[in-house]
Design a protein around this motif. Sequence first.
Motif, PDB file in Angstrom:
ATOM      1  N   ALA A 174      -1.242  24.523  23.584  1.00  0.00           N
ATOM      2  CA  ALA A 174      -0.822  23.124  23.617  1.00  0.00           C
ATOM      3  C   ALA A 174       0.309  22.900  22.619  1.00  0.00           C
ATOM      4  CB  ALA A 174      -1.995  22.204  23.306  1.00  0.00           C
ATOM      5  N   TRP A 175       0.946  21.760  22.729  1.00  0.00           N
ATOM      6  CA  TRP A 175       2.031  21.401  21.816  1.00  0.00           C
ATOM      7  C   TRP A 175       1.474  20.856  20.502  1.00  0.00           C
ATOM      8  CZ3 TRP A 175       4.367  16.023  21.626  1.00  0.00           C
ATOM      9  CH2 TRP A 175       5.423  15.961  20.696  1.00  0.00           C
ATOM     10  N   LYS A 176       0.536  19.921  20.628  1.00  0.00           N
ATOM     11  CA  LYS A 176       0.004  19.244  19.445  1.00  0.00           C
ATOM     12  C   LYS A 176      -1.457  18.897  19.674  1.00  0.00           C
ATOM     13  CE  LYS A 176       2.772  16.249  17.630  1.00  0.00           C
ATOM     14  NZ  LYS A 176       3.533  15.008  17.326  1.00  0.00           N
ATOM     15  N   ALA A 177      -2.254  18.976  18.621  1.00  0.00           N
ATOM     16  CA  ALA A 177      -3.668  18.601  18.715  1.00  0.00           C
ATOM     17  C   ALA A 177      -4.123  18.032  17.380  1.00  0.00           C
ATOM     18  CB  ALA A 177      -4.531  19.802  19.089  1.00  0.00           C
ATOM     19  N   ASP A 178      -5.148  17.178  17.424  1.00  0.00           N
ATOM     20  CA  ASP A 178      -5.745  16.742  16.167  1.00  0.00           C
ATOM     21  C   ASP A 178      -6.861  17.713  15.795  1.00  0.00           C
ATOM     22  OD1 ASP A 178      -8.081  16.020  17.568  1.00  0.00           O
ATOM     23  OD2 ASP A 178      -7.526  13.899  17.679  1.00  0.00           O
ATOM     24  N   THR A 179      -7.461  17.506  14.660  1.00  0.00           N
ATOM     25  CA  THR A 179      -8.447  18.463  14.155  1.00  0.00           C
ATOM     26  C   THR A 179      -9.707  18.518  15.003  1.00  0.00           C
ATOM     27  OG1 THR A 179      -9.227  16.744  12.628  1.00  0.00           O
ATOM     28  CG2 THR A 179      -7.629  18.336  11.775  1.00  0.00           C
ATOM     29  N   SER A 180      -9.915  17.541  15.905  1.00  0.00           N
ATOM     30  CA  SER A 180     -11.053  17.566  16.820  1.00  0.00           C
ATOM     31  C   SER A 180     -10.737  18.283  18.121  1.00  0.00           C
ATOM     32  CB  SER A 180     -11.527  16.136  17.129  1.00  0.00           C
ATOM     33  OG  SER A 180     -12.186  15.589  16.018  1.00  0.00           O
ATOM     34  N   GLY A 181      -9.453  18.660  18.313  1.00  0.00           N
ATOM     35  CA  GLY A 181      -9.061  19.378  19.519  1.00  0.00           C
ATOM     36  C   GLY A 181      -8.482  18.516  20.618  1.00  0.00           C
ATOM     37  N   ASN A 182      -8.391  17.205  20.401  1.00  0.00           N
ATOM     38  CA  ASN A 182      -7.712  16.353  21.379  1.00  0.00           C
ATOM     39  C   ASN A 182      -6.256  16.797  21.459  1.00  0.00           C
ATOM     40  OD1 ASN A 182      -9.945  14.453  21.881  1.00  0.00           O
ATOM     41  ND2 ASN A 182      -9.611  13.864  19.750  1.00  0.00           N
ATOM     42  N   ALA A 183      -5.785  17.129  22.662  1.00  0.00           N
ATOM     43  CA  ALA A 183      -4.515  17.856  22.772  1.00  0.00           C
ATOM     44  C   ALA A 183      -3.496  17.169  23.667  1.00  0.00           C
ATOM     45  CB  ALA A 183      -4.772  19.267  23.298  1.00  0.00           C
ATOM     46  N   ILE A 184      -2.239  17.413  23.318  1.00  0.00           N
ATOM     47  CA  ILE A 184      -1.099  16.986  24.124  1.00  0.00           C
ATOM     48  C   ILE A 184      -0.286  18.223  24.479  1.00  0.00           C
ATOM     49  CG2 ILE A 184       1.060  15.673  24.157  1.00  0.00           C
ATOM     50  CD1 ILE A 184      -0.190  13.742  22.158  1.00  0.00           C
ATOM     51  N   PHE A 185       0.061  18.360  25.758  1.00  0.00           N
ATOM     52  CA  PHE A 185       0.901  19.457  26.216  1.00  0.00           C
ATOM     53  C   PHE A 185       2.311  18.923  26.456  1.00  0.00           C
ATOM     54  CE2 PHE A 185      -3.457  20.267  27.402  1.00  0.00           C
ATOM     55  CZ  PHE A 185      -3.650  21.577  27.001  1.00  0.00           C
TER      56      PHE A 185
END
Length: 250
Positions: free
Chosen positions: A157-168
């Motif tokens: 993924a491109w970016k994620a928060d520490t909980s794993g919620n992700a943006i591609f």
Amino acid sequence: MNKIYGSAKEALEGLLFDGMTLAAGGFGLCGIPELCIDALVESGVKDITIASNNCGVDGFGLGKLLDTKQIKKMISSYVGENAEFMRQYLSGELELEFNPQGTLAERMRAAGHGIPGFYTKTGVGTVIAEGKEHKDFNGETYILETGIFADVSIVKAWKADTSGNAIFRKTARNFNPPAAMCGKVCVMEVEEIVPVGSLDPDHIHLPGIYVHRLVQGQHEKRIEQRTTRKRADATTPAGAGGGCGDKGEA
């Protein structure tokens, strides 16, 4: 629960075993989990069945695992651009299960939602339908496809928060979300990890509930095919200037 690991090798520790089934995100060389692939090569795990749209190219992406002969079977849609893949398949060293791209994505997504199988018209009347259950719905024939339940998923993924919620990022989303969903354990590598609450909930492509382990790192993002055309000169008509097109990650 801390999901962040220091390296792909650490994130995959305790998950790998010979004969395992692996789901891998990516399309061509776009959005591929490069760090996890390198860690798999280093691990020496063998006889892997991999569900992925393709198998990289010679010497890069999943193609590295072909070079080390760690792959037993590929479940794929497209196998071009890779001479070693062709050689191993034609020589009987590599098993291949062809899937239409939409069917492959849905098999992953279905498993991620706990759905063991589904009916589709895609492939009816072709070799894809051989040996599969046929059923009529409203006068139309459908075939049964089963969900792909992988032991481990590796995605990028491109970016994620520490909980794993992700943006591609753009087309790099491709097979990554469904691949992430279908693994018993999902290892996701990202370019940036941010604190929880930093990402707009409406922009999340993959909920963190599907992600078990996170790795931040640098990625090569190699372009699979580069095509160019000559730069415009004084004799070129207005509006017919040069340009270029790349097949790679946006």
